[in-house]
Design a protein around this motif. Structure first.
Motif, mmCIF file in Angstrom:
data_model
loop_
_atom_site.group_PDB
_atom_site.id
_atom_site.type_symbol
_atom_site.label_atom_id
_atom_site.label_comp_id
_atom_site.label_asym_id
_atom_site.label_seq_id
_atom_site.Cartn_x
_atom_site.Cartn_y
_atom_site.Cartn_z
ATOM 1 N N GLY A 1 0.736 -1.343 -0.134
ATOM 2 C CA GLY A 1 0.057 0.034 0.061
ATOM 3 C C GLY A 1 0.954 1.180 0.164
ATOM 4 O O GLY A 1 1.820 1.305 0.877
ATOM 5 N N ASP B 1 -8.457 -4.048 1.726
ATOM 6 C CA ASP B 1 -7.391 -2.886 1.851
ATOM 7 C C ASP B 1 -7.769 -1.847 0.848
ATOM 8 O O ASP B 1 -7.682 -2.333 -0.209
ATOM 9 C CB ASP B 1 -6.001 -3.499 1.888
ATOM 10 N N VAL B 2 -7.334 -0.637 1.021
ATOM 11 C CA VAL B 2 -7.201 0.314 0.059
ATOM 12 C C VAL B 2 -6.437 -0.048 -1.178
ATOM 13 O O VAL B 2 -6.908 0.330 -2.224
ATOM 14 C CB VAL B 2 -6.674 1.754 0.677
ATOM 15 N N ASP B 3 -5.066 -0.626 -1.005
ATOM 16 C CA ASP B 3 -4.288 -0.860 -2.001
ATOM 17 C C ASP B 3 -4.960 -1.806 -2.859
ATOM 18 O O ASP B 3 -4.444 -2.542 -3.935
ATOM 19 C CB ASP B 3 -2.956 -1.410 -1.648
ATOM 20 N N LEU C 1 -7.141 -1.764 7.391
ATOM 21 C CA LEU C 1 -6.825 -0.667 8.384
ATOM 22 C C LEU C 1 -7.894 0.267 8.480
ATOM 23 O O LEU C 1 -8.185 0.607 9.591
ATOM 24 C CB LEU C 1 -5.631 -0.031 7.855
ATOM 25 N N MET D 1 0.240 -4.524 11.729
ATOM 26 C CA MET D 1 -0.643 -4.211 10.327
ATOM 27 C C MET D 1 -1.050 -5.667 9.814
ATOM 28 O O MET D 1 -1.530 -5.431 8.752
ATOM 29 C CB MET D 1 0.559 -3.383 9.493
ATOM 30 N N HIS E 1 0.896 -8.191 9.105
ATOM 31 C CA HIS E 1 2.054 -8.844 8.255
ATOM 32 C C HIS E 1 3.210 -9.318 8.771
ATOM 33 O O HIS E 1 3.692 -8.832 10.027
ATOM 34 C CB HIS E 1 2.782 -7.589 7.373
ATOM 35 N N HIS F 1 3.878 -7.411 -2.736
ATOM 36 C CA HIS F 1 3.266 -6.350 -1.726
ATOM 37 C C HIS F 1 4.531 -6.234 -0.722
ATOM 38 O O HIS F 1 4.530 -6.430 0.437
ATOM 39 C CB HIS F 1 2.466 -7.078 -1.007
HETATM 40 C C1 MLT Z 1 -1.657 -3.267 4.509
HETATM 41 O O1 MLT Z 1 -1.573 -3.909 3.819
HETATM 42 O O2 MLT Z 1 -1.403 -3.479 5.743
HETATM 43 C C2 MLT Z 1 -2.645 -2.064 4.089
HETATM 44 O O3 MLT Z 1 -2.589 -2.117 2.718
HETATM 45 C C3 MLT Z 1 -2.187 -0.836 4.626
HETATM 46 C C4 MLT Z 1 -2.767 0.506 4.232
HETATM 47 O O4 MLT Z 1 -4.152 0.287 4.024
HETATM 48 O O5 MLT Z 1 -2.165 1.306 3.773
#
Ligand code: MLT
Ligand code: MN
Length: 309
Positions: free
Chosen positions: A11, A90-92, A168, A248, A250, A275
């Protein structure tokens, strides 16, 4: 089956817009060992003509312009993109859907949890429901992905839950330490051909490798895996953030409980990180960390990378 990496960064992309970390600076200076990368997504095709996107990144418009396989081939309105599969909200991974507006048919797949997020936000109605069908995929149930005319893409996916976290922007602190996360928030995809034979796994977000996941991935021909951070406190020691990777959702590449260690004994034929966060030293072709992962048999995905399976 063909896989085209559209974007290999996490992201924010690489370099992230507001990041002045040395990694990001090197990418902006056109350093040939620090190639920029857009936000994570791949395109998959069984016939080299019709493509399925795994996630729709905010960089999708650029990714289409950079990859002629995704550009209109005939008529005045056309797209080789036949379907989109979402692995989380997620936004991404979802913001790129907004690029796919304008009454173009395709099939959108996600868990009910992720589809509910889209339904709750009317901006996604730019995907005209007369043209874009939304299909719920269920954990541990294989599904043959379809083109909007109902024919088979030749790609079968089996979604399964992996350790992770709710997006998030959907975190709810009142719901305790996991912020209200449920299994359907973070899925991995076992991607198979039309005969049901596994071709590869797509796992762009994962917080841990429990025994059932190791077992599942053992001897796989190819795995794309979450390469967000090199170390858990990377953002903190780089002074660009306050969160750990664990916070986060991950797992990190290095360390005792990291990905290199978890995958060491799994006999996977090809292992590719995707990613990848703008701070991760494995982005740099000349970093010691890149040498370490290469020694362990890992590659770092790059925009435009093509893999045939
Ligand atoms: C993530 O992978 O943790 C998210 O994409 C973080 C985000 O939304 O910036
Ligand atoms: Mn992400």
């Amino acid at each position: 089956m063909k896989i085209r990496v559209l974007g290999a960064a996490a992201g924010g992309g690489y370099p992230q817009w507001n990041c002045n970390h040395p990694n990001s600076r090197r990418a902006r200076q056109h350093d040939s060992a620090a190639q920029p990368r857009t936000q994570s997504s791949i395109a998959v095709s069984a016939d080299n003509e019709h493509w399925v996107l795994f996630n729709a990144s905010p960089d999708l418009r650029q990714q289409i312009n950079d990859n002629d396989i995704l550009q209109p081939q005939k008529d005045l309105r056309h797209s080789p993109i036949q379907a989109v599969v979402l692995t989380n909200a997620d936004v991404d991974h979802i913001a790129g859907l907004l690029n796919l507006r304008e009454s173009q048919p395709f099939c959108l797949y996600g868990t009910q949890r992720v589809l509910d997020v889209l339904s709750a936000n009317p901006v996604f109605n730019v995907l005209n429901p007369q043209f874009v069908t939304r299909g719920a995929i269920r954990l541990d149930e294989p599904v043959a992905l379809k083109r909007p005319d109902g024919t088979a893409t030749g790609i079968v996916i089996e979604p399964f839950a992996v350790p992770g976290k709710v997006a998030l922007w959907l975190e709810d602190a009142s719901k305790g330490p996991n912020f209200g996360s449920v299994q359907e928030d973070t899925i991995a995809l076992d991607v198979r051909d039309s005969h049901g034979v596994t071709q590869f796994f797509y796992i762009p977000g994962c917080a841990a490798v429990p025994p059932e996941l190791s077992e599942r991935l053992s001897n796989a021909p190819l795995v794309f895996f979450d390469g967000t951070l090199w170390r858990d406190d990377e953002m903190i020691i780089s002074k660009v953030g306050v969160k750990t990777g664990k916070r986060m959702g991950h797992m990190s590449v290095s360390g005792e409980d990291g990905t290199l260690a978890a995958f060491e004994a799994l006999a996977i034929k090809r292992k590719v990180f995707i990613h990848i966060n703008t701070t991760n030293p494995i982005l740099l072709d000349d970093s010691p960390e890149r040498a370490i992962i290469a020694e362990a048999g890992w590659e770092v995905a790059w925009d435009g990378m093509e893999v045939s399976v």
